[in-house]
Design a protein around this motif. Structure first.
Motif, PDB file in Angstrom:
ATOM      1  N   LEU A 176       0.816  -1.216   0.000  1.00  0.00           N
ATOM      2  CA  LEU A 176       0.000   0.000   0.000  1.00  0.00           C
ATOM      3  C   LEU A 176       0.851   1.267   0.000  1.00  0.00           C
ATOM      4  CD1 LEU A 176      -2.831  -1.187   2.374  1.00  0.00           C
ATOM      5  CD2 LEU A 176      -3.132  -0.399   0.010  1.00  0.00           C
ATOM      6  N   PHE A 177       2.006   1.236   0.663  1.00  0.00           N
ATOM      7  CA  PHE A 177       2.880   2.406   0.656  1.00  0.00           C
ATOM      8  C   PHE A 177       3.541   2.613  -0.705  1.00  0.00           C
ATOM      9  CE2 PHE A 177       3.512   1.871   5.474  1.00  0.00           C
ATOM     10  CZ  PHE A 177       2.435   2.686   5.740  1.00  0.00           C
ATOM     11  N   LEU A 178       3.753   1.533  -1.445  1.00  0.00           N
ATOM     12  CA  LEU A 178       4.350   1.652  -2.777  1.00  0.00           C
ATOM     13  C   LEU A 178       3.305   1.856  -3.873  1.00  0.00           C
ATOM     14  CD1 LEU A 178       7.123  -1.091  -2.535  1.00  0.00           C
ATOM     15  CD2 LEU A 178       7.418   1.388  -2.521  1.00  0.00           C
ATOM     16  N   ALA A 179       2.050   1.524  -3.596  1.00  0.00           N
ATOM     17  CA  ALA A 179       0.996   1.616  -4.608  1.00  0.00           C
ATOM     18  C   ALA A 179       0.856   3.019  -5.218  1.00  0.00           C
ATOM     19  CB  ALA A 179      -0.333   1.143  -4.025  1.00  0.00           C
ATOM     20  N   PRO A 180       0.941   4.105  -4.434  1.00  0.00           N
ATOM     21  CA  PRO A 180       0.830   5.421  -5.067  1.00  0.00           C
ATOM     22  C   PRO A 180       1.922   5.696  -6.107  1.00  0.00           C
ATOM     23  CG  PRO A 180       0.400   5.617  -2.726  1.00  0.00           C
ATOM     24  CD  PRO A 180       0.910   4.213  -2.963  1.00  0.00           C
ATOM     25  N   VAL A 181       3.088   5.112  -5.920  1.00  0.00           N
ATOM     26  CA  VAL A 181       4.169   5.285  -6.894  1.00  0.00           C
ATOM     27  C   VAL A 181       3.775   4.629  -8.215  1.00  0.00           C
ATOM     28  CG1 VAL A 181       6.589   4.757  -7.409  1.00  0.00           C
ATOM     29  CG2 VAL A 181       5.901   5.410  -5.074  1.00  0.00           C
ATOM     30  N   SER A 182       3.299   3.407  -8.137  1.00  0.00           N
ATOM     31  CA  SER A 182       2.841   2.706  -9.334  1.00  0.00           C
ATOM     32  C   SER A 182       1.664   3.439  -9.978  1.00  0.00           C
ATOM     33  CB  SER A 182       2.426   1.280  -8.965  1.00  0.00           C
ATOM     34  OG  SER A 182       1.838   0.633 -10.057  1.00  0.00           O
ATOM     35  N   PHE A 183       0.732   3.855  -9.146  1.00  0.00           N
ATOM     36  CA  PHE A 183      -0.440   4.599  -9.601  1.00  0.00           C
ATOM     37  C   PHE A 183       0.010   5.835 -10.390  1.00  0.00           C
ATOM     38  CE2 PHE A 183      -4.782   6.133  -7.691  1.00  0.00           C
ATOM     39  CZ  PHE A 183      -5.244   6.437  -8.960  1.00  0.00           C
ATOM     40  N   HIS A 184       0.929   6.590  -9.805  1.00  0.00           N
ATOM     41  CA  HIS A 184       1.427   7.801 -10.453  1.00  0.00           C
ATOM     42  C   HIS A 184       2.093   7.479 -11.790  1.00  0.00           C
ATOM     43  CE1 HIS A 184       4.378  11.092 -11.135  1.00  0.00           C
ATOM     44  NE2 HIS A 184       3.325  11.819 -10.815  1.00  0.00           N
ATOM     45  N   ARG A 185       2.921   6.433 -11.802  1.00  0.00           N
ATOM     46  CA  ARG A 185       3.614   6.077 -13.039  1.00  0.00           C
ATOM     47  C   ARG A 185       2.627   5.728 -14.143  1.00  0.00           C
ATOM     48  NH1 ARG A 185       7.139   8.426 -14.762  1.00  0.00           N
ATOM     49  NH2 ARG A 185       6.890   9.654 -12.944  1.00  0.00           N
ATOM     50  N   ILE A 186       1.555   5.036 -13.804  1.00  0.00           N
ATOM     51  CA  ILE A 186       0.588   4.589 -14.810  1.00  0.00           C
ATOM     52  C   ILE A 186      -0.245   5.753 -15.347  1.00  0.00           C
ATOM     53  CG2 ILE A 186      -1.487   3.173 -15.142  1.00  0.00           C
ATOM     54  CD1 ILE A 186      -0.107   1.109 -13.254  1.00  0.00           C
ATOM     55  N   ILE A 187      -0.586   6.717 -14.488  1.00  0.00           N
ATOM     56  CA  ILE A 187      -1.443   7.812 -14.961  1.00  0.00           C
ATOM     57  C   ILE A 187      -0.669   9.100 -15.244  1.00  0.00           C
ATOM     58  CG2 ILE A 187      -3.425   6.856 -13.736  1.00  0.00           C
ATOM     59  CD1 ILE A 187      -3.177   9.313 -11.858  1.00  0.00           C
ATOM     60  N   TYR A 188       0.647   9.044 -15.098  1.00  0.00           N
ATOM     61  CA  TYR A 188       1.488  10.210 -15.332  1.00  0.00           C
ATOM     62  C   TYR A 188       1.171  10.815 -16.698  1.00  0.00           C
ATOM     63  CZ  TYR A 188       5.812  12.913 -15.778  1.00  0.00           C
ATOM     64  OH  TYR A 188       6.726  13.919 -15.942  1.00  0.00           O
ATOM     65  N   ARG A 189       1.077  12.112 -16.748  1.00  0.00           N
ATOM     66  CA  ARG A 189       0.803  12.888 -17.965  1.00  0.00           C
ATOM     67  C   ARG A 189      -0.626  12.738 -18.489  1.00  0.00           C
ATOM     68  NH1 ARG A 189       6.467  12.677 -21.347  1.00  0.00           N
ATOM     69  NH2 ARG A 189       7.705  13.548 -19.682  1.00  0.00           N
ATOM     70  N   HIS A 190      -1.497  12.203 -17.680  1.00  0.00           N
ATOM     71  CA  HIS A 190      -2.899  12.101 -18.093  1.00  0.00           C
ATOM     72  C   HIS A 190      -3.777  13.111 -17.353  1.00  0.00           C
ATOM     73  CE1 HIS A 190      -2.513   8.588 -20.694  1.00  0.00           C
ATOM     74  NE2 HIS A 190      -1.616   8.151 -19.819  1.00  0.00           N
TER      75      HIS A 190
ATOM     76  N   LEU B 242      -4.569  13.532 -14.171  1.00  0.00           N
ATOM     77  CA  LEU B 242      -5.514  12.911 -13.251  1.00  0.00           C
ATOM     78  C   LEU B 242      -5.083  13.033 -11.793  1.00  0.00           C
ATOM     79  CD1 LEU B 242      -6.237   9.674 -15.321  1.00  0.00           C
ATOM     80  CD2 LEU B 242      -7.745  11.649 -15.027  1.00  0.00           C
ATOM     81  N   ARG B 243      -4.172  13.951 -11.504  1.00  0.00           N
ATOM     82  CA  ARG B 243      -3.672  14.082 -10.137  1.00  0.00           C
ATOM     83  C   ARG B 243      -4.814  14.371  -9.160  1.00  0.00           C
ATOM     84  NH1 ARG B 243       1.979  16.667  -8.832  1.00  0.00           N
ATOM     85  NH2 ARG B 243       2.477  14.802  -9.972  1.00  0.00           N
ATOM     86  N   ASP B 244      -5.821  15.117  -9.601  1.00  0.00           N
ATOM     87  CA  ASP B 244      -6.945  15.425  -8.725  1.00  0.00           C
ATOM     88  C   ASP B 244      -7.718  14.171  -8.328  1.00  0.00           C
ATOM     89  OD1 ASP B 244      -7.830  15.186 -11.407  1.00  0.00           O
ATOM     90  OD2 ASP B 244      -9.646  16.338 -10.965  1.00  0.00           O
ATOM     91  N   ARG B 245      -7.697  13.163  -9.178  1.00  0.00           N
ATOM     92  CA  ARG B 245      -8.352  11.891  -8.852  1.00  0.00           C
ATOM     93  C   ARG B 245      -7.398  10.952  -8.127  1.00  0.00           C
ATOM     94  NH1 ARG B 245     -11.126   9.690 -13.996  1.00  0.00           N
ATOM     95  NH2 ARG B 245     -11.927   8.218 -12.493  1.00  0.00           N
ATOM     96  N   MET B 246      -6.123  11.048  -8.467  1.00  0.00           N
ATOM     97  CA  MET B 246      -5.126  10.160  -7.873  1.00  0.00           C
ATOM     98  C   MET B 246      -4.879  10.480  -6.407  1.00  0.00           C
ATOM     99  SD  MET B 246      -1.095   9.818  -8.852  1.00  0.00           S
ATOM    100  CE  MET B 246      -0.807  11.506  -8.391  1.00  0.00           C
TER     101      MET B 246
END
Length: 164
Positions: free
Chosen positions: A76-90, A92-96
């Motif tokens: 769970l602590f690493l999940a936001p990193v993966s999440f960010h990498r997958i949606i980077y440049r889309h 979607l930070r307001d949703r992330m």
């Protein structure tokens, strides 16, 4: 009023606010990740110790729950990193951000279980089991009070429910 609107500063626009909040979350995750990963590595090594292999079923069950809680916390602590990498440049930070924040809170819950289990495993070696369980229960209560109850109380005591 959304969480993001409450947690803002007059001099920053929405994008700057999201960037600041993301940076704050990453700083918190860096601290939590390091300690949790060290705990997880330590727990992995215990299973291969001869003395542990001869331990009773209670110890093995506590170990299993503690190891799994630690692994889930790391995930769970690493999940936001993966999440960010997958949606980077889309854009979607307001949703992330709210999702990543919930991941961090859930990671902390699993970390509390892992820390409590680790204390129980260690204390059970040096004091009687009932005393070890009592100490571990106290440690669990301590974490719940200071990691969840006090922040919740402070948040609810604010006139508008915000932290700023």
């Amino acid at each position: 009023m959304t969480e993001h609107e409450r947690y803002s500063r007059p001099e920053e626009d929405a994008g700057e606010r999201l960037d600041r909040q993301w940076g704050e979350l990453l700083q918190e995750l860096r601290l939590a990740q390091t300690g949790t990963q060290i705990l997880f590595a330590f727990l992995l090594s215990i299973a291969f110790q001869g003395a542990f292999q001869n331990a009773d079923a209670f110890t093995h069950h506590v170990y299993a729950v503690t190891l799994i809680a630690s692994a889930l916390a790391v995930g769970l602590f690493l999940a936001p990193v993966s999440f960010h990498r997958i949606i980077y440049r889309h854009k979607l930070r307001d949703r992330m951000l709210p999702i990543a924040s919930r991941m961090a809170i859930a990671g902390l819950a699993f970390l509390v279980l892992a820390m409590t289990g680790g204390v129980l495993l260690a204390i059970d070696v040096v004091v009687s089991r009932p005393i070890a369980i009592l100490i571990a229960a106290f440690v669990l209560l301590w974490f719940v009070i200071f990691w969840y109850a006090v922040p919740t109380w402070v948040r609810r005591s604010m006139p508008n429910g915000s932290g700023e």
